[in-house]
Design a protein around this motif. Structure first.
Motif, short mmCIF file in Angstrom:
data_model
loop_
_atom_site.label_atom_id
_atom_site.label_comp_id
_atom_site.label_asym_id
_atom_site.label_seq_id
_atom_site.Cartn_x
_atom_site.Cartn_y
_atom_site.Cartn_z
N ILE A 6 0.84 -1.20 0.00
CA ILE A 6 0.00 0.00 0.00
C ILE A 6 0.88 1.25 0.00
O ILE A 6 0.57 2.24 -0.67
CB ILE A 6 -0.99 -0.02 1.18
N PHE A 7 2.01 1.22 0.72
CA PHE A 7 2.93 2.36 0.68
C PHE A 7 3.46 2.55 -0.74
O PHE A 7 3.62 3.67 -1.20
CB PHE A 7 4.08 2.17 1.67
N ALA A 8 3.76 1.46 -1.45
CA ALA A 8 4.23 1.57 -2.84
C ALA A 8 3.16 2.18 -3.72
O ALA A 8 3.45 3.00 -4.60
CB ALA A 8 4.65 0.21 -3.36
N HIS A 9 1.93 1.82 -3.50
CA HIS A 9 0.81 2.39 -4.26
C HIS A 9 0.72 3.90 -4.02
O HIS A 9 0.66 4.68 -4.97
CB HIS A 9 -0.50 1.69 -3.86
N ILE A 10 0.78 4.31 -2.77
CA ILE A 10 0.62 5.71 -2.43
C ILE A 10 1.87 6.54 -2.78
O ILE A 10 1.76 7.61 -3.37
CB ILE A 10 0.30 5.86 -0.92
N CYS A 11 3.04 6.04 -2.43
CA CYS A 11 4.27 6.84 -2.57
C CYS A 11 4.91 6.74 -3.95
O CYS A 11 5.59 7.68 -4.37
CB CYS A 11 5.29 6.40 -1.52
N ARG A 12 4.72 5.63 -4.63
CA ARG A 12 5.37 5.45 -5.93
C ARG A 12 4.41 5.43 -7.10
O ARG A 12 4.82 5.34 -8.24
CB ARG A 12 6.16 4.13 -5.94
N GLY A 13 3.12 5.44 -6.80
CA GLY A 13 2.13 5.44 -7.87
C GLY A 13 1.94 4.09 -8.54
O GLY A 13 1.38 4.00 -9.63
N VAL A 14 2.38 3.01 -7.88
CA VAL A 14 2.16 1.67 -8.43
C VAL A 14 0.66 1.39 -8.35
O VAL A 14 0.01 1.72 -7.35
CB VAL A 14 2.95 0.61 -7.62
N SER A 15 0.11 0.81 -9.38
CA SER A 15 -1.34 0.59 -9.39
C SER A 15 -1.76 -0.31 -8.23
O SER A 15 -0.99 -1.19 -7.80
CB SER A 15 -1.79 -0.03 -10.71
N LEU A 16 -2.95 -0.08 -7.76
CA LEU A 16 -3.48 -0.87 -6.66
C LEU A 16 -3.52 -2.35 -7.04
O LEU A 16 -3.15 -3.22 -6.25
CB LEU A 16 -4.86 -0.36 -6.27
N ASN A 28 7.07 -8.87 -3.37
CA ASN A 28 8.32 -8.41 -3.98
C ASN A 28 8.53 -6.90 -3.84
O ASN A 28 9.43 -6.35 -4.46
CB ASN A 28 8.35 -8.79 -5.46
N ILE A 29 7.74 -6.24 -3.05
CA ILE A 29 7.81 -4.79 -2.91
C ILE A 29 8.60 -4.43 -1.67
O ILE A 29 8.36 -4.96 -0.59
CB ILE A 29 6.39 -4.19 -2.88
N ARG A 30 9.55 -3.53 -1.83
CA ARG A 30 10.41 -3.10 -0.72
C ARG A 30 10.53 -1.59 -0.68
O ARG A 30 10.41 -0.93 -1.70
CB ARG A 30 11.83 -3.68 -0.90
N GLY A 31 10.81 -1.05 0.51
CA GLY A 31 11.04 0.38 0.70
C GLY A 31 12.52 0.65 0.63
O GLY A 31 13.29 -0.24 0.24
#
Length: 144
Positions: A117-127, A136-139
């Motif tokens: 969800i952070f990737a969706h909000i902060c990076r614009g990755v689709s929901l 596979n998503i990392r900060g």
């Protein structure tokens, strides 16, 4: 505001403004293990709770529910919330903390879908993409 979720450096973490977690037992325990003996304040914020996927999906192994999860992008889980609702409350948290902490780093503790969800909000990755490929998503993430 910079968010460190994965791959944070302990030395850098010592200068963080705060460590945020929900009251969920595993998240809170992890936060206390990592930051309990530091000067970093630990703050509980319920907006960081995992998605409420209702009783039908709670406790289910993620792989079993994953094939159904896309159906709940906008539609709430039975007796739960949608992924868009989940993203909305995390965005509300980020808006508030961005104003509160400005250029400082904060740390958050989350499991499985929280980084997605952070990737969706902060990076614009689709929901839809973060729902499918969340393992596979990392900060770290930068917001604001």
């Amino acid at each position: 505001m910079r968010l460190d979720l994965h791959g944070w450096n302990y030395r850098q973490a010592q200068t963080s403004a705060a460590a945020y977690t929900s009251s969920m037992r595993r998240q809170k325990e992890t936060c206390e293990i990592l930051f309990g003996n530091t000067s970093i304040p630990i703050v509980v914020d319920e907006r960081l709770r995992q998605i409420d996927n209702g009783p039908q999906y709670t406790g289910m192994k993620f792989g079993l529910g994953k094939r159904d999860y896309l159906a709940f992008s906008d539609k709430p889980f039975p007796k739960g919330e949608s992924f868009r609702d989940f993203a909305g409350r995390v965005r509300e948290f980020l808006d508030e903390k961005s104003e509160q902490h400005g250029d400082h780093t904060i740390l958050t503790i989350g499991w499985r879908l929280s980084p997605a969800i952070f990737a969706h909000i902060c990076r614009g990755v689709s929901l839809e993409e973060v729902i499918i490929d969340n393992a596979n998503i990392r900060g770290p993430y930068t917001y604001g």
